[in-house]
Motif scaffolding. Sequence first.
Motif, PDB file in Angstrom:
ATOM      1  N   GLY A  95      -1.349   8.429  13.184  1.00  0.00           N
ATOM      2  CA  GLY A  95      -1.390   7.177  13.916  1.00  0.00           C
ATOM      3  C   GLY A  95      -2.758   6.856  14.470  1.00  0.00           C
ATOM      4  O   GLY A  95      -2.901   6.457  15.632  1.00  0.00           O
ATOM      5  N   THR A  96      -3.776   7.034  13.647  1.00  0.00           N
ATOM      6  CA  THR A  96      -5.140   6.650  13.995  1.00  0.00           C
ATOM      7  C   THR A  96      -5.833   6.223  12.710  1.00  0.00           C
ATOM      8  O   THR A  96      -5.527   6.764  11.636  1.00  0.00           O
ATOM      9  N   PRO A  97      -6.716   5.222  12.758  1.00  0.00           N
ATOM     10  CA  PRO A  97      -7.407   4.825  11.525  1.00  0.00           C
ATOM     11  C   PRO A  97      -8.258   5.972  10.989  1.00  0.00           C
ATOM     12  O   PRO A  97      -9.064   6.547  11.728  1.00  0.00           O
ATOM     13  N   SER A  98      -8.051   6.336   9.731  1.00  0.00           N
ATOM     14  CA  SER A  98      -8.819   7.438   9.145  1.00  0.00           C
ATOM     15  C   SER A  98      -8.705   7.420   7.626  1.00  0.00           C
ATOM     16  O   SER A  98      -7.623   7.640   7.075  1.00  0.00           O
ATOM     17  N   PHE A  99      -9.818   7.185   6.964  1.00  0.00           N
ATOM     18  CA  PHE A  99      -9.846   7.214   5.508  1.00  0.00           C
ATOM     19  C   PHE A  99      -9.619   8.633   4.991  1.00  0.00           C
ATOM     20  O   PHE A  99      -8.881   8.843   4.026  1.00  0.00           O
ATOM     21  N   VAL A 100     -10.230   9.629   5.654  1.00  0.00           N
ATOM     22  CA  VAL A 100     -10.158  11.000   5.151  1.00  0.00           C
ATOM     23  C   VAL A 100      -8.787  11.640   5.390  1.00  0.00           C
ATOM     24  O   VAL A 100      -8.480  12.680   4.804  1.00  0.00           O
ATOM     25  N   ILE A 101      -7.957  11.020   6.221  1.00  0.00           N
ATOM     26  CA  ILE A 101      -6.615  11.542   6.470  1.00  0.00           C
ATOM     27  C   ILE A 101      -5.556  10.704   5.747  1.00  0.00           C
ATOM     28  O   ILE A 101      -4.704  11.235   5.035  1.00  0.00           O
ATOM     29  N   ASN A 102      -5.597   9.402   5.909  1.00  0.00           N
ATOM     30  CA  ASN A 102      -4.488   8.539   5.478  1.00  0.00           C
ATOM     31  C   ASN A 102      -4.639   7.925   4.098  1.00  0.00           C
ATOM     32  O   ASN A 102      -3.698   7.282   3.608  1.00  0.00           O
ATOM     33  N   ASP A 103      -5.786   8.102   3.464  1.00  0.00           N
ATOM     34  CA  ASP A 103      -5.947   7.499   2.136  1.00  0.00           C
ATOM     35  C   ASP A 103      -5.076   8.217   1.107  1.00  0.00           C
ATOM     36  O   ASP A 103      -4.696   9.378   1.277  1.00  0.00           O
ATOM     37  N   ASN A 120      10.907  -3.556 -10.368  1.00  0.00           N
ATOM     38  CA  ASN A 120       9.826  -3.176 -11.278  1.00  0.00           C
ATOM     39  C   ASN A 120       8.854  -2.167 -10.678  1.00  0.00           C
ATOM     40  O   ASN A 120       7.844  -1.835 -11.302  1.00  0.00           O
ATOM     41  N   GLY A 121       9.159  -1.695  -9.467  1.00  0.00           N
ATOM     42  CA  GLY A 121       8.318  -0.671  -8.860  1.00  0.00           C
ATOM     43  C   GLY A 121       6.932  -1.149  -8.484  1.00  0.00           C
ATOM     44  O   GLY A 121       5.952  -0.410  -8.624  1.00  0.00           O
ATOM     45  N   VAL A 122       6.847  -2.396  -7.979  1.00  0.00           N
ATOM     46  CA  VAL A 122       5.558  -2.960  -7.554  1.00  0.00           C
ATOM     47  C   VAL A 122       5.622  -3.197  -6.044  1.00  0.00           C
ATOM     48  O   VAL A 122       6.503  -3.914  -5.558  1.00  0.00           O
ATOM     49  N   TYR A 123       4.690  -2.606  -5.312  1.00  0.00           N
ATOM     50  CA  TYR A 123       4.742  -2.636  -3.853  1.00  0.00           C
ATOM     51  C   TYR A 123       3.402  -3.092  -3.264  1.00  0.00           C
ATOM     52  O   TYR A 123       2.338  -2.861  -3.852  1.00  0.00           O
ATOM     53  N   ALA A 124       3.462  -3.733  -2.105  1.00  0.00           N
ATOM     54  CA  ALA A 124       2.258  -4.148  -1.389  1.00  0.00           C
ATOM     55  C   ALA A 124       1.739  -3.001  -0.533  1.00  0.00           C
ATOM     56  O   ALA A 124       2.524  -2.261   0.058  1.00  0.00           O
ATOM     57  N   ASN A 125       0.438  -2.863  -0.480  1.00  0.00           N
ATOM     58  CA  ASN A 125      -0.171  -1.882   0.422  1.00  0.00           C
ATOM     59  C   ASN A 125      -1.484  -2.435   0.950  1.00  0.00           C
ATOM     60  O   ASN A 125      -1.897  -3.538   0.588  1.00  0.00           O
ATOM     61  N   THR A 126      -2.137  -1.693   1.833  1.00  0.00           N
ATOM     62  CA  THR A 126      -3.414  -2.151   2.362  1.00  0.00           C
ATOM     63  C   THR A 126      -4.520  -1.907   1.336  1.00  0.00           C
ATOM     64  O   THR A 126      -4.430  -1.001   0.510  1.00  0.00           O
ATOM     65  N   LEU A 127      -5.542  -2.715   1.448  1.00  0.00           N
ATOM     66  CA  LEU A 127      -6.685  -2.615   0.544  1.00  0.00           C
ATOM     67  C   LEU A 127      -7.483  -1.354   0.862  1.00  0.00           C
ATOM     68  O   LEU A 127      -7.743  -1.054   2.024  1.00  0.00           O
ATOM     69  N   GLN A 128      -7.861  -0.618  -0.177  1.00  0.00           N
ATOM     70  CA  GLN A 128      -8.633   0.598   0.071  1.00  0.00           C
ATOM     71  C   GLN A 128      -9.984   0.252   0.686  1.00  0.00           C
ATOM     72  O   GLN A 128     -10.724  -0.583   0.182  1.00  0.00           O
ATOM     73  N   GLN A 129     -10.259   0.900   1.809  1.00  0.00           N
ATOM     74  CA  GLN A 129     -11.518   0.710   2.527  1.00  0.00           C
ATOM     75  C   GLN A 129     -12.122   2.084   2.809  1.00  0.00           C
ATOM     76  O   GLN A 129     -11.606   2.824   3.644  1.00  0.00           O
ATOM     77  N   PRO A 130     -13.206   2.451   2.138  1.00  0.00           N
ATOM     78  CA  PRO A 130     -13.820   3.769   2.368  1.00  0.00           C
ATOM     79  C   PRO A 130     -14.362   3.951   3.781  1.00  0.00           C
ATOM     80  O   PRO A 130     -14.669   5.073   4.178  1.00  0.00           O
ATOM     81  N   SER A 131     -14.458   2.872   4.559  1.00  0.00           N
ATOM     82  CA  SER A 131     -14.885   3.000   5.945  1.00  0.00           C
ATOM     83  C   SER A 131     -13.869   3.842   6.708  1.00  0.00           C
ATOM     84  O   SER A 131     -12.683   3.512   6.753  1.00  0.00           O
ATOM     85  N   GLU A 132     -14.319   4.912   7.316  1.00  0.00           N
ATOM     86  CA  GLU A 132     -13.431   5.873   7.959  1.00  0.00           C
ATOM     87  C   GLU A 132     -12.493   5.235   8.972  1.00  0.00           C
ATOM     88  O   GLU A 132     -11.307   5.555   9.024  1.00  0.00           O
ATOM     89  N   ASN A 133     -12.998   4.325   9.784  1.00  0.00           N
ATOM     90  CA  ASN A 133     -12.207   3.798  10.890  1.00  0.00           C
ATOM     91  C   ASN A 133     -11.639   2.399  10.644  1.00  0.00           C
ATOM     92  O   ASN A 133     -11.209   1.734  11.592  1.00  0.00           O
ATOM     93  N   SER A 134     -11.608   1.963   9.412  1.00  0.00           N
ATOM     94  CA  SER A 134     -11.006   0.662   9.116  1.00  0.00           C
ATOM     95  C   SER A 134      -9.517   0.673   9.463  1.00  0.00           C
ATOM     96  O   SER A 134      -8.814   1.660   9.211  1.00  0.00           O
ATOM     97  N   VAL A 135      -9.010  -0.426  10.038  1.00  0.00           N
ATOM     98  CA  VAL A 135      -7.586  -0.493  10.357  1.00  0.00           C
ATOM     99  C   VAL A 135      -6.736  -0.483   9.092  1.00  0.00           C
ATOM    100  O   VAL A 135      -5.522  -0.252   9.163  1.00  0.00           O
ATOM    101  N   MET A 136      -7.346  -0.721   7.938  1.00  0.00           N
ATOM    102  CA  MET A 136      -6.624  -0.606   6.669  1.00  0.00           C
ATOM    103  C   MET A 136      -6.175   0.833   6.434  1.00  0.00           C
ATOM    104  O   MET A 136      -5.265   1.081   5.653  1.00  0.00           O
ATOM    105  N   ASN A 137      -6.818   1.765   7.102  1.00  0.00           N
ATOM    106  CA  ASN A 137      -6.504   3.192   6.942  1.00  0.00           C
ATOM    107  C   ASN A 137      -5.679   3.739   8.097  1.00  0.00           C
ATOM    108  O   ASN A 137      -5.708   4.932   8.389  1.00  0.00           O
ATOM    109  N   LEU A 138      -4.918   2.868   8.751  1.00  0.00           N
ATOM    110  CA  LEU A 138      -4.032   3.295   9.830  1.00  0.00           C
ATOM    111  C   LEU A 138      -2.661   3.661   9.278  1.00  0.00           C
ATOM    112  O   LEU A 138      -2.066   2.900   8.507  1.00  0.00           O
ATOM    113  N   GLY A 139      -2.140   4.803   9.683  1.00  0.00           N
ATOM    114  CA  GLY A 139      -0.771   5.171   9.327  1.00  0.00           C
ATOM    115  C   GLY A 139      -0.533   5.179   7.831  1.00  0.00           C
ATOM    116  O   GLY A 139      -1.365   5.643   7.051  1.00  0.00           O
ATOM    117  N   HIS A 140       0.624   4.632   7.422  1.00  0.00           N
ATOM    118  CA  HIS A 140       0.989   4.678   6.006  1.00  0.00           C
ATOM    119  C   HIS A 140       0.663   3.379   5.269  1.00  0.00           C
ATOM    120  O   HIS A 140       1.279   3.059   4.250  1.00  0.00           O
TER     121      HIS A 140
END
Length: 384
Positions: free
Chosen positions: A146-154, A185-205
């Motif tokens: 439950g914290t923004p983190s690319f290295v954990i949540n990507d 058809n197994g197509v799902y929405a997700n957040t855009l990959q952001q290599p920035s460690e603290n981007s909110v795109m990398n929060l949670g699941h």
Amino acid sequence: MQKDFHYYATYCAASLAGYSHEESLSVCWSAQFVDLCSATLLAKLNAPRAAATTQLAMEMMDARTDLPGLQDITRIWASFHFLPYDLNAQKKGCSRRYLRKYRLICRPNGSLLADTVALAKGGSLQAAGLAMHVLADTWAHANFAGTPSFVINDTNYHFFELLPDGTERPIRFRHNPGGGDDLENGVYANTLQQPSENSVMNLGHGRAGHLPDYSFIRYKYMPAWGDYEETVKDNPSDYLHAFCQMIEALKYLRGERDDFAVGRYDRAAIAGMEEEIRTILGVRRPIACEAWKAFGEKLSGCEIGDFSLEAVQQEYRDAAQDKKNATVLGKFILAALAQKSMVTNRIFRSGSLLAGYSVDFRDKGFRGMKDFRKLVEQVREEGR
């Protein structure tokens, strides 16, 4: 998890734990409200915004990602949706900065879960409902932090659904915030990959989209924190465990159990009903509100009204200032502040400032953390 589990399934668990119809409604209302209690809503009611238990999409768009902003995000999401499993976890060959984020990974049956349930003991029905939301999410949101983190949540491209017939098929993701998931058809929405460690795109699941929130799905994927090694997630099994653990916890909260221990599930309470529950969990659909509602009404013999905010908000608006804590919303606010204070304090005591600086106000008094000023006032009132 979604409204089907947090509202209707929580009602069912409360009913099986021995709560009356009205008590069960209070418990499940608060469990669901955790996903709706934003700073925006609280501000409209002139209620303490620090009691927010979620952040709206529009709020996240404006969220700061400097240190104070990240601490605010972490206090909310780690306290209510991604409860850390082991704040003393060790991992070889990593930096201290990485380890502090690694320790925030959510999984069921951690010591903080026992603390969460114990915190609700002797409290309001609203506190019990809030604790059930936190408990249930430890199962659904396992393996994310439950914290923004690319290295954990990507995650990477390796996502496969494990179908009931034993076969598997690739899961495809698309970044389409306004579009729904295509389950067929197994197509799902997700957040855009952001290599920035603290981007909110990398929060949670966010990188796994809504997959953790669907009770029917089994899948395998490669999380960043696991060095992109394959991990299997079995939601039907996890959700059944969550349901039985809620019954166990709720029996403790209403006094039928002498203690609550993690890793204990009341399977006896669902004897003769387990197959029906497994069917509800396993049907492939976006949300299972109607099925859980029908099951709950069969259990209690009473109609379960839909979730509503209007009456609760009006009660809070109409209450005199010194009576607001006795309203439904007032009791929820106190429970939310207590939970956030407890988790923030545990994270701080583990040597991390990811959720901010914290002291035990009952022992040390107020030290300027505006989030918890209302708790201090409540403690003083109780001491009169």
